[in-house]
Motif scaffolding. Sequence first.
Motif, short mmCIF file in Angstrom:
data_model
loop_
_atom_site.label_atom_id
_atom_site.label_comp_id
_atom_site.label_asym_id
_atom_site.label_seq_id
_atom_site.Cartn_x
_atom_site.Cartn_y
_atom_site.Cartn_z
N ILE A 84 -46.64 -5.83 -9.97
CA ILE A 84 -45.76 -7.00 -9.91
C ILE A 84 -44.88 -6.91 -8.60
CG2 ILE A 84 -45.81 -7.26 -12.28
CD1 ILE A 84 -42.86 -6.41 -12.55
N GLY A 85 -44.99 -5.77 -7.90
CA GLY A 85 -44.18 -5.66 -6.77
C GLY A 85 -42.61 -5.34 -6.88
N ALA A 86 -42.37 -4.72 -8.03
CA ALA A 86 -41.10 -4.46 -8.37
C ALA A 86 -40.83 -2.95 -7.96
CB ALA A 86 -40.78 -4.48 -9.84
N GLN A 87 -39.47 -2.62 -7.62
CA GLN A 87 -39.06 -1.08 -7.28
C GLN A 87 -39.21 -0.16 -8.31
OE1 GLN A 87 -35.59 -1.11 -5.07
NE2 GLN A 87 -36.59 -1.92 -3.24
N ASP A 88 -38.91 -0.58 -9.40
CA ASP A 88 -38.84 0.28 -10.70
C ASP A 88 -38.73 -0.64 -11.99
OD1 ASP A 88 -38.49 2.34 -12.45
OD2 ASP A 88 -37.20 3.38 -11.17
N MET A 89 -38.69 0.02 -13.05
CA MET A 89 -38.41 -0.68 -14.47
C MET A 89 -36.98 -1.47 -14.33
SD MET A 89 -41.33 -0.56 -16.27
CE MET A 89 -40.90 -0.82 -17.86
N LEU A 168 -38.75 -9.10 -12.61
CA LEU A 168 -38.73 -8.50 -11.44
C LEU A 168 -39.95 -8.72 -10.58
CD1 LEU A 168 -37.09 -4.91 -12.59
CD2 LEU A 168 -36.04 -7.08 -11.74
N HIS A 169 -41.15 -9.78 -10.90
CA HIS A 169 -42.09 -9.94 -10.13
C HIS A 169 -41.73 -10.18 -8.94
CE1 HIS A 169 -41.86 -14.20 -11.11
NE2 HIS A 169 -41.50 -13.97 -12.10
N THR A 170 -42.57 -10.05 -8.09
CA THR A 170 -42.42 -10.35 -6.46
C THR A 170 -42.32 -12.01 -6.42
OG1 THR A 170 -42.83 -9.78 -4.21
CG2 THR A 170 -44.57 -10.32 -5.91
N MET A 178 -50.47 -13.03 -12.29
CA MET A 178 -50.23 -11.63 -12.79
C MET A 178 -51.53 -11.21 -13.23
SD MET A 178 -46.67 -11.54 -14.80
CE MET A 178 -45.17 -12.00 -13.80
N PRO A 179 -51.64 -9.78 -12.73
CA PRO A 179 -53.08 -9.07 -13.37
C PRO A 179 -53.01 -9.14 -14.80
CG PRO A 179 -52.02 -7.90 -11.56
CD PRO A 179 -51.13 -9.12 -12.10
N LEU A 180 -54.30 -9.16 -15.40
CA LEU A 180 -54.47 -9.14 -16.86
C LEU A 180 -53.62 -8.01 -17.48
CD1 LEU A 180 -57.95 -10.86 -17.60
CD2 LEU A 180 -55.79 -11.27 -18.35
N PHE A 181 -53.83 -6.85 -16.71
CA PHE A 181 -53.01 -5.64 -17.69
C PHE A 181 -51.65 -6.04 -17.70
CE2 PHE A 181 -50.78 -1.65 -17.27
CZ PHE A 181 -51.45 -1.17 -18.32
N VAL A 182 -50.87 -6.48 -16.74
CA VAL A 182 -49.59 -6.93 -16.62
C VAL A 182 -49.37 -8.08 -18.03
CG1 VAL A 182 -47.47 -8.02 -15.53
CG2 VAL A 182 -49.31 -6.72 -14.44
N TRP A 183 -50.22 -8.86 -18.29
CA TRP A 183 -50.32 -9.82 -19.27
C TRP A 183 -50.48 -9.33 -20.47
CZ3 TRP A 183 -48.55 -14.47 -20.43
CH2 TRP A 183 -48.47 -15.59 -19.38
#
Length: 264
Positions: A84-89, A168-170, A178-183
């Motif tokens: 998602i283009g985030a630096q961290d959690m 935090l998504h870009t 968003m990719p399905l794994f993210v979903w």
Amino acid sequence: WRSWITTVDHKRIGLMYLTTAFIYFLVAGTFALLMRVQLARPEASFLSNNAYNQIFTMHGTTMIFLVIMPLAVGFGNYLIPLMIGAQDMAFPKLNALSYWIYLFAGIFMYSSFILGGAPNDGWFSYAPLTELTYSPGHGMDFWALGILLLTVSSTIGGINFIITILQLHTKGMSMGRMPLFVWMTLVTSFLVVFSLPSLTTAAALLLLDRMVGTHFYNVAEGGNDLLWQHLFWFFGHPEVYILILPSFGIISEVVPVFSRQPLF
């Protein structure tokens, strides 16, 4: 090694989750082999009744709470910020806290083998078999407190994933992109947050019954043994989706790449 202990980096936390879960997996697999040896022929005496029950209980508990769920968390920690283009959690220190609670909850549960006997009432631990009358040792105390810690760890992790994915998504990445794994991780995290508090409550009531003298599950004293089943399976049915949806998400990322066909 100090940098690994104090780390809050999502990649390292992910690798720590995956490594720890794999070690627990080897232990649970060893338990499975021991059970198969006992069941290989009728009237076998390889394991005593109590030893078999302990291994059966810890095998199921380990595979569900210490292996499959943490594996999904490990992959999520490592991959989701990258996807998602985030630096961290969203909450890195909370993320590390979730891991350390998970690690030491497992160690605590396994310490029961050398501190008076492991839990022996099955990973589902139906009342009233878990009451002091039927389980007088400390095994179920270890199990209930361990489950209490593990549910807290998973709930913390679920909240962290939800906030990370939604906030935090870009720029330019809508929910539909968003990719399905993210979903799948997002859906799973909502399931965790809404279902695990039920199991936390059930384990807390069991601890109160055993250590304080309450009677939540003691029918003879006005309690209700079905209360455990209601609380446990309010968690237990969503749990099957908590276990499988992240795997579906991984499959949905891998298969289109190697088949060279878009998923639709």
